[in-house]
Design an enzyme around this catalytic site. Structure first.
Site, PDB file in Angstrom:
ATOM      1  N   LYS A   1       0.841  -1.205   0.000  1.00 55.80           N
ATOM      2  CA  LYS A   1       0.000   0.000   0.000  1.00 55.80           C
ATOM      3  C   LYS A   1       0.877   1.257   0.000  1.00 55.80           C
ATOM      4  O   LYS A   1       1.655   1.469   0.933  1.00 55.80           O
ATOM      5  CB  LYS A   1      -0.917  -0.009   1.235  1.00 55.80           C
ATOM      6  CG  LYS A   1      -1.761   1.263   1.410  1.00 55.80           C
ATOM      7  CD  LYS A   1      -2.680   1.170   2.635  1.00 55.80           C
ATOM      8  CE  LYS A   1      -3.437   2.474   2.883  1.00 55.80           C
ATOM      9  NZ  LYS A   1      -4.276   2.441   4.107  1.00 55.80           N
TER      10      LYS A   1
ATOM     11  N   ASP B   1      -3.035  10.007   3.956  1.00 54.84           N
ATOM     12  CA  ASP B   1      -4.411   9.574   4.170  1.00 54.84           C
ATOM     13  C   ASP B   1      -5.122  10.526   5.136  1.00 54.84           C
ATOM     14  O   ASP B   1      -5.027  10.374   6.352  1.00 54.84           O
ATOM     15  CB  ASP B   1      -4.421   8.142   4.725  1.00 54.84           C
ATOM     16  CG  ASP B   1      -5.845   7.621   4.948  1.00 54.84           C
ATOM     17  OD1 ASP B   1      -6.800   8.270   4.473  1.00 54.84           O
ATOM     18  OD2 ASP B   1      -5.974   6.552   5.583  1.00 54.84           O
TER      19      ASP B   1
ATOM     20  N   LYS C   1     -10.557  12.346   8.754  1.00 56.74           N
ATOM     21  CA  LYS C   1     -10.023  11.914  10.045  1.00 56.74           C
ATOM     22  C   LYS C   1      -9.976  13.095  11.013  1.00 56.74           C
ATOM     23  O   LYS C   1      -9.890  14.241  10.575  1.00 56.74           O
ATOM     24  CB  LYS C   1      -8.583  11.391   9.857  1.00 56.74           C
ATOM     25  CG  LYS C   1      -8.491  10.030   9.207  1.00 56.74           C
ATOM     26  CD  LYS C   1      -7.030   9.580   9.130  1.00 56.74           C
ATOM     27  CE  LYS C   1      -6.906   8.229   8.438  1.00 56.74           C
ATOM     28  NZ  LYS C   1      -7.515   7.124   9.193  1.00 56.74           N
TER      29      LYS C   1
ATOM     30  N   ASP D   1       1.275   6.207   5.699  1.00 56.93           N
ATOM     31  CA  ASP D   1       0.342   5.242   5.124  1.00 56.93           C
ATOM     32  C   ASP D   1       0.871   4.610   3.827  1.00 56.93           C
ATOM     33  O   ASP D   1       0.181   3.830   3.192  1.00 56.93           O
ATOM     34  CB  ASP D   1      -1.015   5.923   4.890  1.00 56.93           C
ATOM     35  CG  ASP D   1      -2.186   4.980   5.045  1.00 56.93           C
ATOM     36  OD1 ASP D   1      -1.990   3.879   5.592  1.00 56.93           O
ATOM     37  OD2 ASP D   1      -3.293   5.344   4.601  1.00 56.93           O
TER      38      ASP D   1
ATOM     39  N   ASP E   1     -12.632   6.568   4.230  1.00 54.97           N
ATOM     40  CA  ASP E   1     -11.365   6.358   4.925  1.00 54.97           C
ATOM     41  C   ASP E   1     -10.900   4.901   4.843  1.00 54.97           C
ATOM     42  O   ASP E   1      -9.771   4.582   5.203  1.00 54.97           O
ATOM     43  CB  ASP E   1     -11.510   6.799   6.393  1.00 54.97           C
ATOM     44  CG  ASP E   1     -10.167   7.031   7.070  1.00 54.97           C
ATOM     45  OD1 ASP E   1      -9.139   7.056   6.353  1.00 54.97           O
ATOM     46  OD2 ASP E   1     -10.161   7.202   8.303  1.00 54.97           O
TER      47      ASP E   1
ATOM     48  N   GLU F   1      -9.825   3.339   2.401  1.00 56.55           N
ATOM     49  CA  GLU F   1      -9.350   3.501   1.021  1.00 56.55           C
ATOM     50  C   GLU F   1      -8.239   2.522   0.664  1.00 56.55           C
ATOM     51  O   GLU F   1      -8.031   2.215  -0.499  1.00 56.55           O
ATOM     52  CB  GLU F   1      -8.870   4.930   0.797  1.00 56.55           C
ATOM     53  CG  GLU F   1      -7.411   5.225   1.213  1.00 56.55           C
ATOM     54  CD  GLU F   1      -7.119   4.998   2.689  1.00 56.55           C
ATOM     55  OE1 GLU F   1      -8.065   5.032   3.495  1.00 56.55           O
ATOM     56  OE2 GLU F   1      -5.945   4.747   3.035  1.00 56.55           O
TER      57      GLU F   1
ATOM     58  N   ARG G   1      -7.938  -0.667   1.090  1.00 59.04           N
ATOM     59  CA  ARG G   1      -8.439  -1.879   0.426  1.00 59.04           C
ATOM     60  C   ARG G   1      -8.899  -1.583  -0.991  1.00 59.04           C
ATOM     61  O   ARG G   1      -8.868  -2.465  -1.849  1.00 59.04           O
ATOM     62  CB  ARG G   1      -9.553  -2.503   1.286  1.00 59.04           C
ATOM     63  CG  ARG G   1     -10.688  -1.574   1.585  1.00 59.04           C
ATOM     64  CD  ARG G   1     -11.531  -2.024   2.770  1.00 59.04           C
ATOM     65  NE  ARG G   1     -10.978  -1.583   4.051  1.00 59.04           N
ATOM     66  CZ  ARG G   1     -11.506  -1.869   5.236  1.00 59.04           C
ATOM     67  NH1 ARG G   1     -12.606  -2.599   5.323  1.00 59.04           N
ATOM     68  NH2 ARG G   1     -10.945  -1.443   6.338  1.00 59.04           N
TER      69      ARG G   1
END
Ligand code: BES
Ligand code: MN
Ligand code: ZN
Length: 497
Positions: A267, A272, A279, A290, A349, A351, A353
């Site tokens: 990833k 993020d 968030k 991230d 959020d 995201e 996956r």
């Protein structure tokens, strides 16, 4: 740092510093014992006076020890001999390294590698010493205009091994340790870079740079248009909300073998913010980390290229930002992934996956032997396992077993969680084939269950590194995990057959 392995008596070493251990309570290791004998009890006298108990964390620097050829001797507390396990050993080595770096001894001969660590051999001791020294002296100061440089930094360490017979194997251990350490350093550097510098395009350039630096690596970058042609609707839905164009970075290490490749998917979310499901502000800066799964793929590619491993290894890093914007995903949006499966995005959020599922589908084209994805995927994993173990979920138990073992031997551990089909039911959606979230319960498992819908065609494992990829607080920074575990897994794979 330069590392070499050598066998020889401590009193005969002509060096700036010799490093030897002292156990609790005031018991000399065999190398310390030898130095004590030639110096007519110089060391045991000091110790008897109470200068060093031998606790882990204690060090004592001695000058002009009679009948030795070295400038100094550094005594390092090793704790109780019987309790010398992996983590104590690493702590001891780290204490020695930071002390040596501070005292201005630019080179040293270290006898701590001869200590007996429970259930470990010389190869392990030497390799861990190299990795631990590099890890403990790591600094990230690229972005400081004034760097606090050490005046006479440690440059060279000779690692002592007890017999000549072990020398050849020790040299191999040094090379492995050094290659892993370089991979860890690359992963740390990429992780620590802020989101305004480390963008998807920046990562793509670093991928091309790896191909320049190593003959075995070739890199291909897929841009937005390429991904549109492949119908990567899940990945592209995340990047829509960002001004930075997404990249799919594909690196190949050619090990000159006919075997099916091992694919690593990391990833690479360079920042993020959560998207429209924004968030909270506290510690949001940490979401620059991230992309640490992607960074670990870069680190592993570097390590395997350096070691010239005879395996075919593909590293895929889907990279994007996740920001709130007029064009961003909205809760309730339904997107179509490359696999054709549709996804209702109930929380923007979740995201990771979304970008991973398309990269996983894309990995089918390599006809992989196994696929391993690495992601800072869920806050729930931090709650479940804390910072010590990465979460591991897999659809193939031999693969899970091999990864758990690689984690144990490299000191970069994972813990398995169940991926039973019952958990998949939490992802049901009335409007699409699946939702992208599964509610509060078992968040790490439902995230993996989501990914498992895209990995049915191959043996797959998922590593959730949300708790292990970086440290918060005073020692804030990227850890480079799980580069050691993955490189160990690949080294183990080389020994097969
Ligand atoms: N990158 C985060 C996961 C994360 C959060 C890692 C905090 C480390 C610390 C991921 O994209 C995310 O936001 N996950 C959500 C999923 C939820 C909306 C189902 C989470 O864990 O809160
Ligand atoms: Mn997120
Ligand atoms: Zn994320």
């Amino acid at each position: 740092m330069e590392f070499t392995a050598k066998s020889g008596n401590p009193e005969k070493q002509r060096t700036a510093c010799i490093v030897v251990g002292v156990f609790e309570p005031r018991r000399l290791s065999s190398a310390a014992e030898r130095l004590d004998q030639v110096s007519d009890g110089f060391i045991s006298n000091l110790i008897r006076r109470g200068d060093l108990e031998g606790r882990i964390g204690q060090t004592l620097l001695l000058h002009n020890v009679p009948n030795t050829l070295c400038d100094r001797i550094l005594l390092v507390g090793c704790g109780r001999e019987r309790e010398l396990h992996d983590s104590q050993y690493r702590q001891i080595i780290a204490n020695a390294a930071t002390t040596l770096n501070d005292i201005g001894a630019m080179e040293a001969v270290c006898y701590l590698t001869e200590l007996h660590v429970k259930s470990r051999d010389n190869h392990w001791n030497v390799r861990q010493a190299v990795e631990t020294v590099e890890d403990s002296l790591y600094t990230f100061d690229q972005l400081k205009s004034k760097k606090d440089t050490t005046r006479r930094p440690l440059r060279k360490i000779v690692l002592s091994v007890s017999s000549r017979r072990e020398l050849q194997d020790s040299e191999a251990a040094v090379s492995e340790g050094f290659a892993i350490a370089q991979g860890v350093k690359l992963a740390k550097d990429l992780g620590n870079l802020p989101g305004n510098i480390c963008t998807p395009s920046y990562l793509a350039d670093r991928g091309l740079e790896l191909a320049q630096a190593f003959d075995s690596i070739t890199t291909e970058i897929l841009d937005q248009a390429d991904m549109e042609k492949l119908s990567m609707g899940a990945l592209l839905s995340v990047s829509k909300g960002s001004r930075q164009p997404p990249k799919l970075i594909c690196m190949t290490h050619n090990g000159n073998r006919d075997n099916k490749p091992i694919v690593l998917v990391g990833k690479g979310l360079t920042f993020d913010a959560g998207g429209i499901s924004l968030k909270p502000a506290a510690a949001m800066d940490e979401m620059k980390y991230d992309m640490c799964g992607g960074a670990s793929v870069f680190g592993v590619m570097r390590a395997v290229a350096e070691l010239k491993l005879p395996l075919n290894i593909i590293g895929i890093v889907p990279s994007s930002e996740n920001l709130p914007d007029g064009a961003a995903n909205k809760p309730g949006d339904v997107v179509t992934s490359m696999s054709g499966q549709t996804i209702e995005i109930l929380n923007t959020d979740a995201e990771g996956r979304l970008i991973l599922c398309d990269a996983l589908t894309y990995s089918e084209k390599y006809d992989p032997d196994v696929v391993i994805d690495i992601a800072t995927l869920t806050g729930a994993c931090v709650i479940a396992l804390g910072k010590h173990a990465s979460g591991l979920l897999s659809n193939h138990s031999p693969l899970a077993h091999d990864l758990l073992n690689a984690g144990k031997s490299s000191g970069d551990r994972a813990w398995e969680m169940p991926l039973w089909e019952e958990y998949g039911e939490q992802l049901k959606s009335p409007f699409a084939d699946m939702a992208n979230i599964g509610g509060r319960e078992a968040g790490t498992i439902t995230a993996a269950a989501f990914l498992s819908n895209y990995t049915k065609k191959f043996n797959w494992a998922h590593l959730d590194i949300a708790g292990t990829a970086w440290r918060s607080g005073e020692k804030k920074g990227s850890t480079g995990r799980p580069v050691p575990m993955l490189t160990q897994y690949l080294l183990d794979r080389c020994k097969e057959k």
